[in-house]
Design an enzyme around this catalytic site. Sequence first.
Site, PDB file in Angstrom:
ATOM      1  CD  GLU A 166     -43.733  30.351 -29.515  1.00  0.00           C
ATOM      2  OE1 GLU A 166     -43.949  29.203 -29.107  1.00  0.00           O
ATOM      3  OE2 GLU A 166     -44.397  30.864 -30.433  1.00  0.00           O
ATOM      4  CD  GLU A 364     -42.767  31.039 -34.490  1.00  0.00           C
ATOM      5  OE1 GLU A 364     -43.847  30.493 -34.180  1.00  0.00           O
ATOM      6  OE2 GLU A 364     -41.667  30.685 -34.045  1.00  0.00           O
TER       7      GLU A 364
END
Length: 460
Positions: A166, A364
């Site tokens: 991320e 995720e």
Amino acid sequence: MKYAFPKEFWWGSASSAPQTEGEALSHGKSATVWDHWYSQQPTRFHGDVGPQDTSTFYKNWREDIALLKQLNHNTFRTSISWARLIPNGRGEVNPQAVTFYNQVIDEMLAQGVQPFINLFHFDMPMAMQEMGGWENRDVVEAYAKYADTCFALFGDRVKHWFTFNEPVVPVEGGYLYDFHYPNVVDFKRAATVAYHTMLAHSLAVKAYRARQQGGEIGIILNLTPSYPRSQNPADLKAANIADLMFNRSFLDPALRGEYPQELVELLKKHGQLPACQEGDAALLQQGVVDLLGINYYQPRRIQCRDSMVNPESPFMPEWFFDNYVMPGRKMNPHRGWEIYEQGIYDILTNLRENYGNPRCFISENGMGVENELRFEQAGRIDDDYRIEFVSGHLKWLHRALQEGSGCLGYHMWTFIDCWSWMNAYKNRYGFVQLDLATQKRTVKKSGEWFANVSENNGFD
């Protein structure tokens, strides 16, 4: 209906070094930005719980890997701590860290769990941040050397590498919205950090391929679809700009080796482009990934602005759009996030239709819930809400596979309740309950369910 998944599908979960290892300032590890920030402003962290109080993986790795096996994981993603392996950010390698990571990798392989190893999960060594962090190209070079050190030490056994998790989050948190250190609000500095991160990524990819170790390297991106309020041209334009800034600013360089021209022109118009050097474009081309990890939690709903921007305010993404609260949306009432299972399908469809259907996996997806002890029955947390959440997303993932998506697996966030940055332990995400006082681990109902799904490679 039976939801059957392809043979060799990756079933597992994800975690990170800073959120699980503990031993934050011992066994040779130096401070990260989190250790430093907590020492300065502990009240910014929920319950004053800082990065030293994680789920003690450094001490309990053998027990935790046995639990991965119990949950029928065939894959598991975690990260290496740069500050543990190379405490000064560059230079000497910490032998205690080498021993630790070798033990973890070897034990995972012995238990039949393939290690997916990420190199950077928001945890900049403070020694590097003091040089300017990702604003400084010397730190970019230091990261590339750190990455190559990891490949040299562990690449004979680790065959799935990721450069960043991320990468947009440290940009947003550290340089736009004040929820990560160094708490700057400055778009041009944010753009520089984002740009240098992708240069660092490309250098690491280049170094890995030069070693020819027979594995693959990628990046983990949190892709959040930007849905317009309506089909009105103003709403469509606003949603497109949000998509450019939050998704395509990393997705396009990772999959196409270049930035969207539309984004470049927008930032140029407003004087927000980072400084580029000769050779950068060629380097970015070399950073196209072998494998894309996709983190998905919630959608982004966008509408056009209904008011003029204050010309004296800092330049921000919100100059171009407002967030839209969709009536009747389905919510996780514990976390305050919208639940929109179809988003996972929309992401995979976009990748298939517009990006050549890359090799990818859901890296995720998860549901954070506060005070889960409310749901304890006979010593086990009966988190049926989490089973419903995961199965709902898997149904849409299954549909994407039926239509030809290149998705190879599904990883839940997270394996065990872990420390979560400023939220600390406010919201729990794990398949395994962690008792903070005793460090006792107890598998939740969702963990038992997931173990069954993995064993059967699907569910009814």
